[in-house]
Design a protein around this motif. Structure first.
Motif, PDB file in Angstrom:
ATOM      1  N   UNK A  61     -24.471 -15.566  -4.338  1.00  5.34           N
ATOM      2  CA  UNK A  61     -25.673 -15.820  -4.635  1.00  5.34           C
ATOM      3  C   UNK A  61     -26.299 -15.653  -5.911  1.00  5.34           C
ATOM      4  N   UNK A  62     -26.522 -14.794  -6.421  1.00  2.00           N
ATOM      5  CA  UNK A  62     -26.872 -14.179  -7.904  1.00  2.00           C
ATOM      6  C   UNK A  62     -25.895 -14.519  -8.904  1.00  2.00           C
ATOM      7  N   UNK A  63     -25.730 -14.984  -9.638  1.00  2.00           N
ATOM      8  CA  UNK A  63     -24.423 -14.938 -10.663  1.00  2.00           C
ATOM      9  C   UNK A  63     -24.900 -14.261 -11.556  1.00  2.00           C
ATOM     10  N   UNK A  64     -25.121 -13.909 -12.122  1.00  5.99           N
ATOM     11  CA  UNK A  64     -25.990 -13.120 -13.264  1.00  5.99           C
ATOM     12  C   UNK A  64     -25.623 -11.463 -12.541  1.00  5.99           C
ATOM     13  N   UNK A  65     -25.655 -11.000 -11.458  1.00  2.25           N
ATOM     14  CA  UNK A  65     -25.644  -9.533 -10.981  1.00  2.25           C
ATOM     15  C   UNK A  65     -24.268  -9.978 -10.691  1.00  2.25           C
ATOM     16  N   UNK A  66     -23.719 -10.896 -10.320  1.00  2.00           N
ATOM     17  CA  UNK A  66     -22.625 -10.468  -9.533  1.00  2.00           C
ATOM     18  C   UNK A  66     -21.731 -10.491 -11.305  1.00  2.00           C
ATOM     19  N   UNK A  67     -22.043 -11.152 -12.395  1.00  2.00           N
ATOM     20  CA  UNK A  67     -21.566 -10.794 -13.472  1.00  2.00           C
ATOM     21  C   UNK A  67     -21.657  -9.378 -13.839  1.00  2.00           C
ATOM     22  N   UNK A  68     -22.874  -8.743 -13.984  1.00  2.00           N
ATOM     23  CA  UNK A  68     -23.015  -7.606 -14.203  1.00  2.00           C
ATOM     24  C   UNK A  68     -22.204  -6.437 -13.512  1.00  2.00           C
ATOM     25  N   UNK A  69     -21.960  -6.846 -12.554  1.00  2.00           N
ATOM     26  CA  UNK A  69     -21.248  -5.931 -11.287  1.00  2.00           C
ATOM     27  C   UNK A  69     -19.799  -5.373 -11.957  1.00  2.00           C
ATOM     28  N   UNK A  70     -19.107  -7.190 -11.734  1.00  2.00           N
ATOM     29  CA  UNK A  70     -17.943  -6.945 -12.973  1.00  2.00           C
ATOM     30  C   UNK A  70     -18.072  -6.380 -13.530  1.00  2.00           C
ATOM     31  N   UNK A  71     -18.803  -6.444 -14.859  1.00  2.00           N
ATOM     32  CA  UNK A  71     -18.508  -5.874 -16.290  1.00  2.00           C
ATOM     33  C   UNK A  71     -18.522  -4.269 -15.753  1.00  2.00           C
ATOM     34  N   UNK A  72     -19.543  -3.900 -15.032  1.00  2.00           N
ATOM     35  CA  UNK A  72     -20.045  -2.012 -14.393  1.00  2.00           C
ATOM     36  C   UNK A  72     -18.355  -1.429 -14.533  1.00  2.00           C
ATOM     37  N   UNK A  73     -17.794  -2.945 -13.306  1.00  5.89           N
ATOM     38  CA  UNK A  73     -16.310  -2.282 -12.948  1.00  5.89           C
ATOM     39  C   UNK A  73     -15.034  -2.068 -13.683  1.00  5.89           C
ATOM     40  N   UNK A  74     -15.125  -3.051 -14.517  1.00  6.80           N
ATOM     41  CA  UNK A  74     -14.559  -3.095 -15.956  1.00  6.80           C
ATOM     42  C   UNK A  74     -14.456  -2.003 -16.201  1.00  6.80           C
ATOM     43  N   UNK A  75     -15.600  -0.760 -16.982  1.00  6.70           N
ATOM     44  CA  UNK A  75     -16.270  -0.146 -17.703  1.00  6.70           C
ATOM     45  C   UNK A  75     -15.534   1.030 -17.085  1.00  6.70           C
ATOM     46  N   UNK A  76     -15.677   1.024 -15.974  1.00  6.48           N
ATOM     47  CA  UNK A  76     -15.497   2.439 -14.961  1.00  6.48           C
ATOM     48  C   UNK A  76     -13.680   2.235 -15.310  1.00  6.48           C
ATOM     49  N   UNK A  77     -13.148   1.083 -14.540  1.00 10.48           N
ATOM     50  CA  UNK A  77     -11.809   0.918 -14.903  1.00 10.48           C
ATOM     51  C   UNK A  77     -11.343   1.133 -16.000  1.00 10.48           C
ATOM     52  N   UNK A  78     -11.498   0.468 -17.018  1.00  9.03           N
ATOM     53  CA  UNK A  78     -10.966   0.388 -18.621  1.00  9.03           C
ATOM     54  C   UNK A  78     -11.522   2.283 -18.549  1.00  9.03           C
ATOM     55  N   UNK A  79     -12.408   2.433 -18.999  1.00 12.06           N
ATOM     56  CA  UNK A  79     -12.677   4.170 -19.379  1.00 12.06           C
ATOM     57  C   UNK A  79     -10.812   5.245 -18.315  1.00 12.06           C
ATOM     58  N   UNK A  80     -11.114   5.080 -16.430  1.00 10.21           N
ATOM     59  CA  UNK A  80     -10.483   6.012 -16.485  1.00 10.21           C
ATOM     60  C   UNK A  80      -8.870   5.013 -16.781  1.00 10.21           C
ATOM     61  N   UNK A  81      -8.670   4.638 -17.135  1.00 12.63           N
ATOM     62  CA  UNK A  81      -6.669   3.945 -18.071  1.00 12.63           C
ATOM     63  C   UNK A  81      -7.398   4.638 -18.907  1.00 12.63           C
ATOM     64  N   UNK A  82      -7.434   4.827 -19.905  1.00  8.76           N
ATOM     65  CA  UNK A  82      -7.909   5.215 -21.543  1.00  8.76           C
ATOM     66  C   UNK A  82      -7.664   6.917 -20.783  1.00  8.76           C
ATOM     67  N   UNK A  83      -7.977   7.199 -20.375  1.00  4.40           N
ATOM     68  CA  UNK A  83      -8.333   8.797 -20.089  1.00  4.40           C
ATOM     69  C   UNK A  83      -6.663   9.059 -19.657  1.00  4.40           C
ATOM     70  N   UNK A  84      -5.668   8.146 -18.424  1.00  4.85           N
ATOM     71  CA  UNK A  84      -4.616   8.313 -17.894  1.00  4.85           C
ATOM     72  C   UNK A  84      -3.856   8.029 -19.610  1.00  4.85           C
ATOM     73  N   UNK A  85      -3.850   7.381 -20.207  1.00  7.75           N
ATOM     74  CA  UNK A  85      -3.084   7.134 -21.637  1.00  7.75           C
ATOM     75  C   UNK A  85      -3.694   8.202 -22.652  1.00  7.75           C
ATOM     76  N   UNK A  86      -4.479   8.570 -23.146  1.00 11.57           N
ATOM     77  CA  UNK A  86      -4.829   9.999 -23.657  1.00 11.57           C
ATOM     78  C   UNK A  86      -3.877  11.504 -23.117  1.00 11.57           C
ATOM     79  N   UNK A  87      -3.906  11.216 -21.443  1.00 10.77           N
ATOM     80  CA  UNK A  87      -2.899  12.528 -21.541  1.00 10.77           C
ATOM     81  C   UNK A  87      -1.751  12.494 -21.375  1.00 10.77           C
ATOM     82  N   UNK A  88      -1.547  10.840 -21.922  1.00 16.67           N
ATOM     83  CA  UNK A  88      -0.400  11.482 -21.677  1.00 16.67           C
ATOM     84  C   UNK A  88       0.724  12.066 -22.870  1.00 16.67           C
TER      85      UNK A  88
END
Length: 88
Positions: A61-88
């Motif tokens: 319905x709202x493509x800008x909102x849709x892309x914004x939520x995807x970017x937010x999820x990307x940021x959260x997921x990336x931060x989580x994975x980077x933390x895991x890499x740093x913990x290695x």
């Protein structure tokens, strides 16, 4: 359309960089177990697949909102994975 293309490139670059960091860690630590690194790579690949499929959705319905939520999820997921890499 440039917004979708840029988002897909951003997803690709972020997860590519995370996977590359895991490989670099494995090369710099040859005596350590690689299973945690492999788990991070598997999680990155599955997250990539999910986010790309969400970015490819056509009936939103709202493509800008849709892309914004995807970017937010990307940021959260990336931060989580980077933390895991740093913990290695």
């Amino acid at each position: 359309m440039a917004n979708k293309r840029d988002l897909k490139k951003e997803i690709n670059y972020v997860f590519g960089d995370i996977i590359e960091e895991v490989y670099i860690w494995e090369l710099n630590n040859p005596g350590k177990d690689t299973k945690p690194g492999e788990a991070i790579i598997d999680e990155a690949i599955s997250s990539f697949d999910v986010l790309i499929s969400r970015a490819n959705e056509r009936q939103v319905e709202n493509s800008s909102k849709h892309f914004k939520t995807i970017r937010e999820d990307l940021k959260k997921t990336a931060e989580s994975l980077v933390e895991k890499v740093n913990a290695l």
